[in-house]
Every structure is written in structure tokens, then in C-alpha cells.
Enzyme design. Structure first.
Site, PDB file in Angstrom:
ATOM      1  N   TYR A  82      77.322  47.897  42.116  1.00 50.84           N
ATOM      2  CA  TYR A  82      76.854  48.403  43.406  1.00 50.84           C
ATOM      3  C   TYR A  82      77.303  49.840  43.644  1.00 50.84           C
ATOM      4  O   TYR A  82      76.625  50.608  44.320  1.00 50.84           O
ATOM      5  CB  TYR A  82      77.430  47.552  44.541  1.00 50.84           C
ATOM      6  CG  TYR A  82      76.662  46.300  44.857  1.00 50.84           C
ATOM      7  CD1 TYR A  82      76.678  45.219  43.981  1.00 50.84           C
ATOM      8  CD2 TYR A  82      75.934  46.184  46.030  1.00 50.84           C
ATOM      9  CE1 TYR A  82      75.984  44.054  44.278  1.00 50.84           C
ATOM     10  CE2 TYR A  82      75.242  45.030  46.333  1.00 50.84           C
ATOM     11  CZ  TYR A  82      75.274  43.971  45.460  1.00 50.84           C
ATOM     12  OH  TYR A  82      74.585  42.823  45.764  1.00 50.84           O
ATOM     13  N   LYS A 117      81.928  37.145  33.179  1.00 53.43           N
ATOM     14  CA  LYS A 117      81.063  37.045  31.995  1.00 53.43           C
ATOM     15  C   LYS A 117      81.849  37.686  30.855  1.00 53.43           C
ATOM     16  O   LYS A 117      81.432  38.668  30.233  1.00 53.43           O
ATOM     17  CB  LYS A 117      79.728  37.757  32.284  1.00 53.43           C
ATOM     18  CG  LYS A 117      78.671  37.619  31.204  1.00 53.43           C
ATOM     19  CD  LYS A 117      78.025  36.243  31.134  1.00 53.43           C
ATOM     20  CE  LYS A 117      77.090  36.172  29.929  1.00 53.43           C
ATOM     21  NZ  LYS A 117      76.582  34.803  29.680  1.00 53.43           N
ATOM     22  N   ASP A 135      76.988  32.249  34.212  1.00 54.89           N
ATOM     23  CA  ASP A 135      75.757  31.473  33.989  1.00 54.89           C
ATOM     24  C   ASP A 135      76.047  29.984  34.153  1.00 54.89           C
ATOM     25  O   ASP A 135      75.312  29.245  34.809  1.00 54.89           O
ATOM     26  CB  ASP A 135      75.120  31.795  32.626  1.00 54.89           C
ATOM     27  CG  ASP A 135      76.109  31.823  31.473  1.00 54.89           C
ATOM     28  OD1 ASP A 135      77.334  31.737  31.713  1.00 54.89           O
ATOM     29  OD2 ASP A 135      75.659  31.922  30.307  1.00 54.89           O
ATOM     30  N   ASP A 137      77.226  38.056  45.069  1.00 55.66           N
ATOM     31  CA  ASP A 137      76.003  38.169  45.874  1.00 55.66           C
ATOM     32  C   ASP A 137      75.042  37.047  45.495  1.00 55.66           C
ATOM     33  O   ASP A 137      74.506  36.336  46.342  1.00 55.66           O
ATOM     34  CB  ASP A 137      75.353  39.538  45.629  1.00 55.66           C
ATOM     35  CG  ASP A 137      74.080  39.705  46.447  1.00 55.66           C
ATOM     36  OD1 ASP A 137      74.093  39.377  47.643  1.00 55.66           O
ATOM     37  OD2 ASP A 137      73.064  40.156  45.870  1.00 55.66           O
ATOM     38  N   ASP A 140      74.139  33.165  47.712  1.00 52.39           N
ATOM     39  CA  ASP A 140      72.812  32.757  48.208  1.00 52.39           C
ATOM     40  C   ASP A 140      72.444  31.401  47.602  1.00 52.39           C
ATOM     41  O   ASP A 140      71.880  30.533  48.272  1.00 52.39           O
ATOM     42  CB  ASP A 140      71.722  33.780  47.840  1.00 52.39           C
ATOM     43  CG  ASP A 140      71.446  34.789  48.962  1.00 52.39           C
ATOM     44  OD1 ASP A 140      72.385  35.097  49.723  1.00 52.39           O
ATOM     45  OD2 ASP A 140      70.299  35.271  49.067  1.00 52.39           O
TER      46      ASP A 140
HETATM   47  C1  IPM Z   1      74.383  40.792  51.169  1.00 52.21           C
HETATM   48  C2  IPM Z   1      73.144  41.617  50.904  1.00 52.21           C
HETATM   49  C3  IPM Z   1      73.549  43.025  50.509  1.00 52.21           C
HETATM   50  C4  IPM Z   1      74.292  42.938  49.193  1.00 52.21           C
HETATM   51  C5  IPM Z   1      72.406  44.070  50.400  1.00 52.21           C
HETATM   52  C6  IPM Z   1      71.540  44.079  51.629  1.00 52.21           C
HETATM   53  C7  IPM Z   1      72.947  45.424  50.122  1.00 52.21           C
HETATM   54  O1  IPM Z   1      72.335  41.013  49.951  1.00 52.21           O
HETATM   55  O2  IPM Z   1      75.162  41.153  52.061  1.00 52.21           O
HETATM   56  O3  IPM Z   1      74.568  39.757  50.525  1.00 52.21           O
HETATM   57  O4  IPM Z   1      73.677  42.878  48.128  1.00 52.21           O
HETATM   58  O5  IPM Z   1      75.526  42.941  49.238  1.00 52.21           O
HETATM   59 MN    MN Z   2      73.025  39.048  49.353  1.00 53.99          MN
END
Ligand code: IPM
Ligand code: MN
Ligand code: NAD
Length: 355
Positions: A141, A186, A218, A242, A246
Site C-alpha cells: 500500500y 507467504k 492461501d 485487507d 472481507d
Molecule cells: C479497507 C479498504 C481500504 C483498504 C481502501 C478503501 C483503501 O478496503 O479499509 O479495508 O484497502 O485498506
Molecule cells: Mn478492505
């Protein structure tokens, strides 16, 4: 107590869910005799539209001078042109860097009523209680980016010090839980992951009570689906965190219920739901406010040190999840404001019951 809270509604459903979180914080302040001052500032796409940049200096100044920052979400199709000079997401990344919030806590539990909404069988979700600690200010990032004709480069870089501080934070958190730490990397391919692994082993050796396990990312992606209840604290680098969070959020029934706290060396923290600006439902008043409201609970706990208030708010949200009408993402028909009202009503009734 008195606290200054900077509010960054941002884009899409951001303003809808932060309004809900602020309403709930006002209620908590009133119930417990605190004074919270809210100062709203621009970030993301709305900041680009208003002043040409995603993180105006006035926003930075307000954030660094406050006790905590509450953020909605940034981004959306309007600002997503790959050729764009600036992007809303740069505002969020810039803010994380400015505040030095290197540890992103993403707790995850599955409320029994929501288990049937999860893609997993309900029996596999019993006992799921995860705490992800995602490194937030390093890795791909923040590495050097370059683009030349047909080639693009995102440098992924980690220093020992960056790994040490986030792993140490994860150990401290694990100490107060089941004392099991899973470090995800990894290391069979990436040099940064090998540095991550050796550094993690060295830091965790200072905590004999903590049981450390390494998983490759993975494989971890698979294990989160096959035996999510086997894990406790999971620490990992920025991009892996990240993605995995999710994935894990889907176990809880919806991305809309997951909160996060981004912490640095001091008390000042950045609190935001893990979901994005949800352009597909923005402006309709149907966004789930629970991720933002639970982020407000984390703000009470981690930046203001108000543990009783945080637990009370979490209990009120739990009670809403038990019995109230929920938003569309959770199979209900309630609006954002109806769910918010339900949380406020639960706070009231719990206070009356306690009196
Ligand atoms: C999160 C989001 C952010 C990230 C983006 C919007 C920059 O996906 O907070 O999880 O990737 O960190
Ligand atoms: Mn995210
Ligand atoms: P998203 O999280 O915005 O949405 C994914 C799906 O989940 C959508 O179907 C959405 O409707 C649903 N959803 C998300 N939050 C919800 C809520 N509170 N209630 C009900 N449903 C909800 O992810 P995306 O669509 O990939 O990204 C949209 C934009 O948001 C992008 O510009 C992205 O960069 C940005 N984003 C910002 C943040 C942040 O500000 N922290 C986080 C993730 C994505």
C-alpha cells in the site's frame, strides 16, 4: 469526561452510517454524563469535489487535535477512473499514515440469528470469535509506485521495526483473550514474509504464555472457511489483512456489521466500519449502520478508555440483533434510521432496567 471527536462522513453510505454512529455516541454521552464535541470534516471524493484534494490540511489538523476520529467510507464510481490524478482512497491512506495507526483491529463474531445468512453451515460457525490485527501503514500500500509504458510496479516493503510493533500489539491483545496467535504470511515465496516470520517468532518468544502458529495466506483463506472457530488472534500484513477480513466478514452474515479500530502508539485512533461506500445502495437510507455503531463502541473503549460504555453499547447492538427488524443485507426491511432508533431504544430500556 470531555472528548473531541472528528467525524469524517466521506462518500456513498458514509454519511448515512456515521450519522447513526454519532446519534448513538450522543446518547451514550448523555446517559453516562460525558460531553462529546463532534467536528465534521471532509475526506475522500467529497473533499476532491470541494477542494481538489482527498485529504485537506484542515482535516488533518482537526484529526491530530482530537481524541478520536470516526470515519464512514470513501470512494465511488464518480472518482474511479484509472487515469484520475487523485483518488478518494489516497485520502484514507494518507490519514492512516499521518495518524501513524499501524494496527488495525477487526474483531469478528457471528451472532446466532445471522448464522443462517452466512454462506457457511451454521454448525461450523459456533464459537467463532476472531480478532484480526492487520498491519495498516506498510507493505504494498505504501511502497514506491511506478508506471512505465507496459510495466507497473508496487513495491512491497517491511522493516523489522514495523513488524515488531504490530506483532507486539497483537500479543498484548492475545494475552487478554485465548492466548493463541496465528501469524499469516507467504514465507515460501516473499522475502518480506520471511522477515515477517522471523521477527514474529522473536517477538512472541517474549510472551511464553502465547501459543504461536504460522499459516501461509492461501491456506489461511481456506481455513477461515473450513474451521473458523479454531482461531483466536490473527496477525498479518496490510494487503493480506485487507483481503482476509472481507472474507471473514461474510461469515458474520454481512459486510455491514463489522467494525474496526486503527491504533498507533498513543490514544488517538481512527474508527471505521470495514465496508466501503456501497455505491449500489447509497442515498436510499437502507445501509446497515451496525458496523459504524460498533466502531463507535471501539472508539469508546480504545481512545476514550470508557470500557463500561463500550460494553453497554455492544450489548444494546446484540439485543437489536436478537430481536429487532434489521436492514435488507440481513434479510429485513428496516431502514438505517429504524435500526439506529432500535439501538437507541435498547440503550434506554437497558438503563431503565439497571436503575
Ligand atoms: C479497507 C479498504 C481500504 C483498504 C481502501 C478503501 C483503501 O478496503 O479499509 O479495508 O484497502 O485498506
Ligand atoms: Mn478492505
Ligand atoms: P463495499 O464494501 O462498498 O460494498 C460491497 C457490497 O457490500 C455492496 O453490495 C454493498 O451494498 C454491500 N455493503 C457494504 N456495506 C454495507 C452496509 N453497511 N449495509 C448494507 N450493505 C453493505 O465495497 P466495494 O463496492 O468494493 O467498494 C465501493 C467503494 O468503496 C470503492 O471506491 C472502494 O475503494 C471503497 N471502499 C472504501 C472503504 C473505506 O473507506 N474504508 C472500504 C472498502 C471499500
Amino acid at each position: 469526561m470531555r472528548a473531541d471527536i472528528t467525524v469524517l462522513p466521506g462518500d456513498g453510505i458514509g454519511p448515512e452510517v456515521t450519522a447513526a454512529a454519532v446519534a448513538v455516541l450522543r446518547k451514550v454521552a448523555c446517559q453516562f454524563g460525558h460531553v462529546f464535541e463532534f467536528n465534521e470534516q471532509l475526506i475522500g471524493g467529497i473533499a476532491i469535489d470541494t477542494c481538489g484534494e482527498p485529504l485537506p490540511q484542515a482535516t488533518i489538523d482537526a484529526c491530530v487535535n482530537s481524541d478520536a476520529v470516526l470515519l464512514g467510507a470513501v470512494g465511488g464510481p464518480k472518482w474511479s477512473d484509472p487515469q484520475a490524478r487523485v483518488r478518494p482512497e489516497q485520502g484514507l491512506l494518507g490519514l492512516r499514515a499521518k495518524l501513524g495507526v499501524f494496527a488495525n483491529l477487526r474483531p469478528l463474531r457471528v451472532h446466532p440469528r445471522l448464522a443462517s445468512l452466512s454462506p457457511l453451515k451454521a454448525e461450523n460457525l459456533v464459537g467463532v470469535d476472531l480478532l484480526f490485527v492487520r498491519e495498516l501503514t506498510g507493505g504494498a500500500y505504501f511502497g514506491k509506485k511506478s508506471r512505465e509504458d507496459d510495466v507497473a510496479i508496487d513495491e512491497c516493503r517491511y522493516s523489522v521495526a514495523e513488524v515488531e510493533r504490530v506483532v507486539r500489539r497483537a500479543c498484548e491483545l492475545a494475552k487478554a483473550r485465548k492466548r493463541r496467535l496465528t501469524s499469516v504470511d507467504k514465507a515460501n515465496v516473499l522475502e518480506t514474509s520471511r522477515l515477517w516470520r522471523t521477527t514474529t517468532e522473536r517477538v512472541v518468544a517474549e510472551y511464553p504464555e502465547i501459543e504461536l502458529e504460522h499459516q501461509l495466506v492461501d491456506s489461511m483463506a481456506m481455513l477461515l472457511l473450513t474451521r473458523p472457530a479454531s482461531y483466536d488472534v490473527i496477525v498479518t500484513e496490510n494487503l493480506f489483512g485487507d483481503i482476509l477480513t472481507d472474507e471473514a466478514a461474510a461469515l458474520a452474515g454481512s459486510l455491514g456489521v463489522s467494525p474496526s479500530a486503527s491504533l498507533g502508539a498513543g490514544r488517538l485512533g481512527l474508527y471505521e466500519p470495514i465496508h466501503g461506500s456501497a455505491p449500489d445502495i447509497a442515498g436510499q437510507g437502507v445501509a446497515n449502520p451496525i458496523g459504524a455503531i460498533l466502531s463507535a463502541a471501539l472508539l469508546l473503549r480504545h481512545s476514550l478508555g470508557l470500557e463500561a460504555e463500550a460494553s453497554e453499547l455492544e450489548a444494546a447492538v446484540d439485543a437489536v440483533l436478537d430481536s429487532a427488524e434489521l436492514t435488507r443485507d440481513l434479510g429485513g426491511n428496516a431502514s438505517t434510521s429504524e435500526v439506529t432508533e432500535s439501538v437507541l431504544a435498547k440503550l434506554n430500556s437497558r438503563q431503565q432496567a439497571a436503575a
